[in-house]
Design a protein around this motif. Structure first.
Motif, mmCIF file in Angstrom:
data_model
loop_
_atom_site.group_PDB
_atom_site.id
_atom_site.type_symbol
_atom_site.label_atom_id
_atom_site.label_comp_id
_atom_site.label_asym_id
_atom_site.label_seq_id
_atom_site.Cartn_x
_atom_site.Cartn_y
_atom_site.Cartn_z
ATOM 1 N N GLY A 124 0.829 -1.163 -0.001
ATOM 2 C CA GLY A 124 -0.046 0.200 0.119
ATOM 3 C C GLY A 124 0.985 1.164 0.071
ATOM 4 N N GLN A 125 0.221 2.453 0.566
ATOM 5 C CA GLN A 125 1.207 3.792 0.629
ATOM 6 C C GLN A 125 2.113 3.581 1.625
ATOM 7 N N GLY A 126 3.265 3.867 1.559
ATOM 8 C CA GLY A 126 4.287 3.961 2.347
ATOM 9 C C GLY A 126 4.499 2.544 2.772
ATOM 10 N N GLU A 127 4.826 2.230 3.906
ATOM 11 C CA GLU A 127 5.351 0.848 4.220
ATOM 12 C C GLU A 127 4.107 0.193 4.914
ATOM 13 N N GLU A 128 2.962 0.335 4.273
ATOM 14 C CA GLU A 128 1.823 -0.695 4.650
ATOM 15 C C GLU A 128 1.778 -1.791 3.490
ATOM 16 N N ILE A 129 1.653 -3.262 4.224
ATOM 17 C CA ILE A 129 1.613 -4.393 3.314
ATOM 18 C C ILE A 129 0.406 -5.021 3.735
ATOM 19 N N ARG A 130 -0.279 -5.577 3.015
ATOM 20 C CA ARG A 130 -1.557 -6.491 3.122
ATOM 21 C C ARG A 130 -1.248 -7.706 2.542
ATOM 22 N N PHE A 131 -1.439 -8.889 3.113
ATOM 23 C CA PHE A 131 -1.318 -10.270 2.513
ATOM 24 C C PHE A 131 -2.402 -11.224 3.317
ATOM 25 N N ASN A 132 -2.500 -12.394 2.804
ATOM 26 C CA ASN A 132 -3.159 -13.297 3.472
ATOM 27 C C ASN A 132 -2.488 -14.528 3.857
ATOM 28 N N VAL A 133 -2.627 -15.221 5.095
ATOM 29 C CA VAL A 133 -1.830 -16.108 5.732
ATOM 30 C C VAL A 133 -3.186 -17.345 5.855
ATOM 31 N N THR A 134 -2.388 -18.448 5.345
ATOM 32 C CA THR A 134 -3.429 -19.703 5.236
ATOM 33 C C THR A 134 -2.709 -21.031 5.817
ATOM 34 N N ASP A 135 -3.632 -21.689 6.272
ATOM 35 C CA ASP A 135 -2.950 -23.131 6.637
ATOM 36 C C ASP A 135 -3.659 -24.285 5.731
ATOM 37 N N GLY A 136 -4.333 -23.899 4.929
ATOM 38 C CA GLY A 136 -5.123 -24.677 3.896
ATOM 39 C C GLY A 136 -6.533 -24.897 4.284
ATOM 40 N N GLY A 137 -6.832 -24.521 5.563
ATOM 41 C CA GLY A 137 -8.254 -24.691 6.115
ATOM 42 C C GLY A 137 -8.951 -23.454 6.284
ATOM 43 N N ALA A 138 -8.150 -22.349 6.379
ATOM 44 C CA ALA A 138 -8.871 -21.124 6.491
ATOM 45 C C ALA A 138 -7.742 -20.056 6.322
ATOM 46 N N ILE A 139 -8.205 -18.754 5.966
ATOM 47 C CA ILE A 139 -7.438 -17.785 5.559
ATOM 48 C C ILE A 139 -7.742 -16.475 6.321
ATOM 49 N N VAL A 140 -6.612 -15.994 6.658
ATOM 50 C CA VAL A 140 -6.813 -14.813 7.518
ATOM 51 C C VAL A 140 -6.048 -13.635 6.930
ATOM 52 N N ALA A 141 -6.726 -12.187 6.779
ATOM 53 C CA ALA A 141 -6.059 -11.179 6.263
ATOM 54 C C ALA A 141 -5.259 -10.534 7.129
ATOM 55 N N VAL A 142 -3.782 -10.008 6.771
ATOM 56 C CA VAL A 142 -3.032 -9.528 7.398
ATOM 57 C C VAL A 142 -2.601 -8.086 7.028
ATOM 58 N N THR A 143 -2.318 -7.190 7.904
ATOM 59 C CA THR A 143 -1.697 -5.913 7.381
ATOM 60 C C THR A 143 -0.773 -5.699 8.397
ATOM 61 N N TYR A 144 0.367 -5.010 7.992
ATOM 62 C CA TYR A 144 1.658 -4.824 8.624
ATOM 63 C C TYR A 144 2.138 -3.429 8.001
ATOM 64 N N LYS A 145 2.564 -2.564 9.044
ATOM 65 C CA LYS A 145 3.152 -1.415 8.638
ATOM 66 C C LYS A 145 4.671 -1.626 9.119
ATOM 67 N N GLY A 146 5.716 -1.445 8.100
ATOM 68 C CA GLY A 146 6.911 -1.584 8.419
ATOM 69 C C GLY A 146 7.627 -2.363 7.115
ATOM 70 N N VAL A 147 9.175 -2.605 7.374
ATOM 71 C CA VAL A 147 9.814 -3.243 6.257
ATOM 72 C C VAL A 147 9.759 -4.555 6.693
ATOM 73 N N LEU A 148 9.388 -5.547 5.546
ATOM 74 C CA LEU A 148 9.121 -6.920 5.668
ATOM 75 C C LEU A 148 10.802 -7.419 5.612
ATOM 76 N N PRO A 149 10.860 -8.833 6.368
ATOM 77 C CA PRO A 149 12.345 -9.274 6.248
ATOM 78 C C PRO A 149 12.736 -9.640 4.768
ATOM 79 N N ASP A 150 13.949 -9.647 4.553
ATOM 80 C CA ASP A 150 14.471 -10.006 3.315
ATOM 81 C C ASP A 150 13.855 -11.066 2.689
ATOM 82 N N LEU A 151 13.785 -12.225 3.469
ATOM 83 C CA LEU A 151 13.435 -13.609 3.037
ATOM 84 C C LEU A 151 11.735 -13.876 2.881
ATOM 85 N N PHE A 152 11.012 -12.641 3.216
ATOM 86 C CA PHE A 152 9.563 -12.891 3.258
ATOM 87 C C PHE A 152 9.167 -12.914 1.603
ATOM 88 N N GLU A 153 8.210 -14.024 1.432
ATOM 89 C CA GLU A 153 7.811 -14.236 -0.162
ATOM 90 C C GLU A 153 6.436 -14.862 0.200
#
Length: 156
Positions: free
Chosen positions: A69-98
């Protein structure tokens, strides 16, 4: 004189035992929320935590869900195959985040979105926290990454 010493000894032992019981109870009470390493998206959907409860979420970053998003805001979904949860994060993601990789985030859940204050990514090419792997295996969606998973980071 001996009865006074005996009485005093019994009192000291009783006070020590009481102090030990109280301190053990206080430690247990303080750790009641910290014992769970993380919750999977399925656990969060099944039993949503309170809006002020700080906890960890673990799972896979859903492919195609990463939106910067604007600035440092990031949105993504986390899943375990059974459910999905939306996540927001403001900051710099780790280099290995994919996308399609394991992650653990700390924050709060308002009933719709997990608001992360900290994001941890995988350690190296094949590593994922054992708890995340176990939860994904329980859901039947975990796939071995090239080699046999042994619970330890390969290389370093």
């Amino acid at each position: 004189m001996k009865s006074l010493k005996k009485k005093r000894r019994v009192q000291v032992i009783a006070v020590t035992a009481l102090a030990l019981i109280v301190s053990t109870a206080l430690i247990g009470y303080a750790m009641r929320d910290g014992i769970n390493f993380f919750r999977s998206p399925s656990e969060i959907v099944a039993e949503p935590p309170g809006p002020t409860e700080v906890f960890r979420i673990g799972g896979l970053v859903e492919g195609g869900s990463l939106v910067r998003g604007q600035g440092e805001e990031i949105r993504f979904n986390v899943t375990d195959g059974g459910a999905i949860v939306a996540v927001t994060y403001k900051g710099v993601l780790p280099d290995l985040f994919e996308e399609n990789q394991g992650m653990v985030g700390m924050g709060t859940y308002d009933g719709e979105v997990f608001r992360a204050t900290e994001i941890l990514a995988k350690h190296d090419e094949d590593y994922m926290p054992k708890e995340v792997v176990d939860a994904l295996k329980e859901q039947g969606v975990y796939q071995e990454p090239g080699g046999e998973y042994n619970g330890h980071a390969s290389g370093s």
